[in-house]
Design a protein around this motif. Structure first.
Motif, PDB file in Angstrom:
ATOM      1  N   LEU A 171     -27.597  25.641   2.657  1.00 42.72           N
ATOM      2  CA  LEU A 171     -26.709  26.590   3.329  1.00 42.72           C
ATOM      3  C   LEU A 171     -27.253  28.024   3.298  1.00 42.72           C
ATOM      4  O   LEU A 171     -26.485  28.971   3.440  1.00 42.72           O
ATOM      5  N   CYS A 172     -28.555  28.168   3.149  1.00 42.75           N
ATOM      6  CA  CYS A 172     -29.151  29.513   3.148  1.00 42.75           C
ATOM      7  C   CYS A 172     -28.928  30.216   4.485  1.00 42.75           C
ATOM      8  O   CYS A 172     -28.632  31.418   4.532  1.00 42.75           O
ATOM      9  N   PHE A 173     -29.070  29.475   5.575  1.00 40.22           N
ATOM     10  CA  PHE A 173     -28.838  30.058   6.900  1.00 40.22           C
ATOM     11  C   PHE A 173     -27.408  30.579   7.015  1.00 40.22           C
ATOM     12  O   PHE A 173     -27.168  31.706   7.478  1.00 40.22           O
ATOM     13  N   GLU A 174     -26.439  29.760   6.596  1.00 39.34           N
ATOM     14  CA  GLU A 174     -25.040  30.167   6.684  1.00 39.34           C
ATOM     15  C   GLU A 174     -24.759  31.396   5.824  1.00 39.34           C
ATOM     16  O   GLU A 174     -24.018  32.300   6.245  1.00 39.34           O
ATOM     17  N   ASN A 175     -25.330  31.446   4.624  1.00 35.38           N
ATOM     18  CA  ASN A 175     -25.127  32.612   3.768  1.00 35.38           C
ATOM     19  C   ASN A 175     -25.612  33.887   4.456  1.00 35.38           C
ATOM     20  O   ASN A 175     -24.919  34.910   4.447  1.00 35.38           O
ATOM     21  N   ARG A 176     -26.769  33.819   5.055  1.00 29.48           N
ATOM     22  CA  ARG A 176     -27.324  35.000   5.709  1.00 29.48           C
ATOM     23  C   ARG A 176     -26.587  35.340   7.002  1.00 29.48           C
ATOM     24  O   ARG A 176     -26.337  36.517   7.304  1.00 29.48           O
ATOM     25  N   LEU A 177     -26.214  34.306   7.759  1.00 31.51           N
ATOM     26  CA  LEU A 177     -25.541  34.556   9.033  1.00 31.51           C
ATOM     27  C   LEU A 177     -24.153  35.160   8.826  1.00 31.51           C
ATOM     28  O   LEU A 177     -23.781  36.128   9.503  1.00 31.51           O
ATOM     29  N   PHE A 178     -23.375  34.612   7.912  1.00 33.02           N
ATOM     30  CA  PHE A 178     -22.033  35.149   7.702  1.00 33.02           C
ATOM     31  C   PHE A 178     -22.077  36.561   7.107  1.00 33.02           C
ATOM     32  O   PHE A 178     -21.206  37.386   7.406  1.00 33.02           O
ATOM     33  N   GLU A 179     -23.065  36.829   6.287  1.00 31.05           N
ATOM     34  CA  GLU A 179     -23.236  38.194   5.795  1.00 31.05           C
ATOM     35  C   GLU A 179     -23.580  39.127   6.947  1.00 31.05           C
ATOM     36  O   GLU A 179     -23.089  40.269   7.011  1.00 31.05           O
ATOM     37  N   LEU A 180     -24.410  38.663   7.883  1.00 31.88           N
ATOM     38  CA  LEU A 180     -24.738  39.452   9.067  1.00 31.88           C
ATOM     39  C   LEU A 180     -23.488  39.728   9.896  1.00 31.88           C
ATOM     40  O   LEU A 180     -23.271  40.852  10.375  1.00 31.88           O
ATOM     41  N   LEU A 181     -22.645  38.707  10.083  1.00 29.75           N
ATOM     42  CA  LEU A 181     -21.410  38.887  10.845  1.00 29.75           C
ATOM     43  C   LEU A 181     -20.502  39.916  10.182  1.00 29.75           C
ATOM     44  O   LEU A 181     -19.867  40.735  10.863  1.00 29.75           O
ATOM     45  N   HIS A 182     -20.420  39.869   8.859  1.00 25.78           N
ATOM     46  CA  HIS A 182     -19.627  40.862   8.126  1.00 25.78           C
ATOM     47  C   HIS A 182     -20.147  42.271   8.401  1.00 25.78           C
ATOM     48  O   HIS A 182     -19.373  43.188   8.747  1.00 25.78           O
ATOM     49  N   ARG A 183     -21.445  42.461   8.259  1.00 28.42           N
ATOM     50  CA  ARG A 183     -22.020  43.798   8.395  1.00 28.42           C
ATOM     51  C   ARG A 183     -21.916  44.314   9.822  1.00 28.42           C
ATOM     52  O   ARG A 183     -21.612  45.495  10.051  1.00 28.42           O
ATOM     53  N   LEU A 184     -22.167  43.442  10.796  1.00 30.18           N
ATOM     54  CA  LEU A 184     -22.045  43.841  12.196  1.00 30.18           C
ATOM     55  C   LEU A 184     -20.601  44.205  12.525  1.00 30.18           C
ATOM     56  O   LEU A 184     -20.335  45.189  13.234  1.00 30.18           O
ATOM     57  N   SER A 185     -19.665  43.411  12.016  1.00 26.25           N
ATOM     58  CA  SER A 185     -18.253  43.701  12.239  1.00 26.25           C
ATOM     59  C   SER A 185     -17.877  45.052  11.636  1.00 26.25           C
ATOM     60  O   SER A 185     -17.143  45.843  12.242  1.00 26.25           O
ATOM     61  N   ASP A 186     -18.372  45.344  10.429  1.00 29.86           N
ATOM     62  CA  ASP A 186     -18.102  46.643   9.797  1.00 29.86           C
ATOM     63  C   ASP A 186     -18.559  47.798  10.683  1.00 29.86           C
ATOM     64  O   ASP A 186     -17.826  48.769  10.900  1.00 29.86           O
TER      65      ASP A 186
END
Length: 384
Positions: free
Chosen positions: A364-379
């Motif tokens: 789930l390394c991809f998911e960890n990085r992608l969801f963190e990206l979504l958080h930061r972009l949303s911020d």
């Protein structure tokens, strides 16, 4: 402030119900070997005795106390046989090899304590070493006994909604236009590669939600606010269509790296956007064919009859219109009300079955990085 977390999903609370039906149809039962006693009543049946050294008082502080066996009856129901024990340790060996963990040697202890101790030890080591590890389950079907390991990314019951109106405003701001082009490439990656739904696509969940709100306004009695509501809906449609044309253009991916190298950050906002763009570009090249739904599974036991009572990931991951105004407040409230009717939700989950078959190296390394990206972009977009 993490704006992605300002929209919790309904009153949903994550549950962790062990399931085997989605893994191996012929499974008859699950043998619970977990040695942890938390939250469980003491068994009326005494556990297997382990003899101690006669010099107990002097060695007390140096002793390592072994876990209690809390499921003796269930274990005995798993057929006390040489084959069960052999299958257990063969499967445990494959699990340990896959995760590169040295299992504890427990052969000196009697059955079934040796199995419970080995499983307790493996759980502790998996918890310390494997990112997103959730649990291991011992499964017994008609032919063999084996382990199933679950790795689970917990999304935190969050709505990952990305407001395109913020990017629209940024593109029309001369001071931020170059910065907006960076984020435009990020959104194109999310749209085409990560497969994040877009609210103007007719098959998307939010398209239906926006249409429903439009119907409410048109069918309701006309008030002083009706014109304002209809104007917001019209603007959401216009900006959504305009931005989808910009995001859809794959040239944003072709020149993604060029934009990153040529970008000159002027302030903290620019530097944050550049960091997001670099991470999105790294994801694009590391996982060129992976999308956010690749490991989507229900996060609990689900029968065929209950499959429709699940929150699909497409319901809480999407581009949407804006992060402010009446329309957004109504949308979030409507989404939460709808989702409260569901019993479970899909999340990224990997199940690995150690029964002699080839084991996937997926993680789930991809998911960890992608969801963190979504958080930061949303911020970033919620702050603009």
């Amino acid at each position: 402030m993490n704006y992605a977390q300002t929209y919790p999903i309904g009153n949903y609370h994550d549950t962790r119900t062990a399931t085997t039906t989605a893994i191996a149809p012929p499974i008859k039962r699950v043998c619970q070997l977990d040695a942890k006693a938390k939250g469980r009543k003491r068994s009326a049946e005494r556990q297997t005795q382990i003899s101690t050294d006669s010099n107990v008082a002097n060695g007390f502080l140096k002793c390592m106390f072994l876990p209690k066996l809390k499921e003796t009856k269930t274990l005995q129901a798993c057929n006390k046989s040489v084959k069960t024990e052999r299958d257990f340790f063969q499967s445990l060996s494959k699990l340990a090899e896959h995760y590169q963990i040295a299992p504890m040697q427990t052969q000196q202890y009697p059955y079934p304590y040796n199995m419970a101790l080995a499983m307790s030890d493996m759980e502790e080591k998996l918890k310390q070493k494997v990112l997103d590890w959730e649990e291991i389950r011992l499964v017994q079907d008609n032919k063999k006994t084996y382990f199933v390991s679950e790795e689970h990314y917990n999304t935190g019951s969050t709505l990952f909604y990305i407001p395109v109106a913020s990017l629209y405003r940024m593109l029309h701001n001369r001071k931020r236009k170059t910065t907006a082009h960076l984020l435009l490439s990020v959104c194109t990656y999310l749209y085409h590669i990560a497969n994040v739904p877009y609210y103007r696509q007719e098959d998307s969940y939010l398209y239906w939600m926006y249409e429903m709100m439009n119907d409410w306004v048109e069918q309701d009695d006309y008030t002083d606010d009706t014109a304002v509501y209809l104007a917001e809906i019209s603007q959401a449609e216009y900006i959504g269509n305009y931005m989808e044309q910009r995001i859809f253009n794959r040239i944003n991916l072709t020149i993604f790296e060029q934009r990153i190298h040529g970008f000159k950050a002027k302030d903290d906002f620019d530097r944050a956007c550049l960091a997001i763009a670099k991470e999105a570009f790294a994801l694009y090249h590391t996982y060129p064919n992976e999308n956010v739904f690749r490991n989507a599974k229900p996060n609990g036991e689900v029968s065929e009859e209950d499959m429709e009572n699940i929150i699909g990931m497409e319901k809480y991951i999407s581009f949407y219109a804006d992060h402010k105004g009446w329309l957004t407040e109504t949308l979030i409230e409507s989404v939460n009300n709808e989702i409260q009717e569901y019993g479970q939700m899909e999340e990224p989950i990997i199940l690995k079955q150690f029964d002699g078959r080839d084991i996937t190296d997926n993680n789930l390394c991809f998911e960890n990085r992608l969801f963190e990206l979504l958080h930061r972009l949303s911020d970033i977009l919620h702050a603009f």
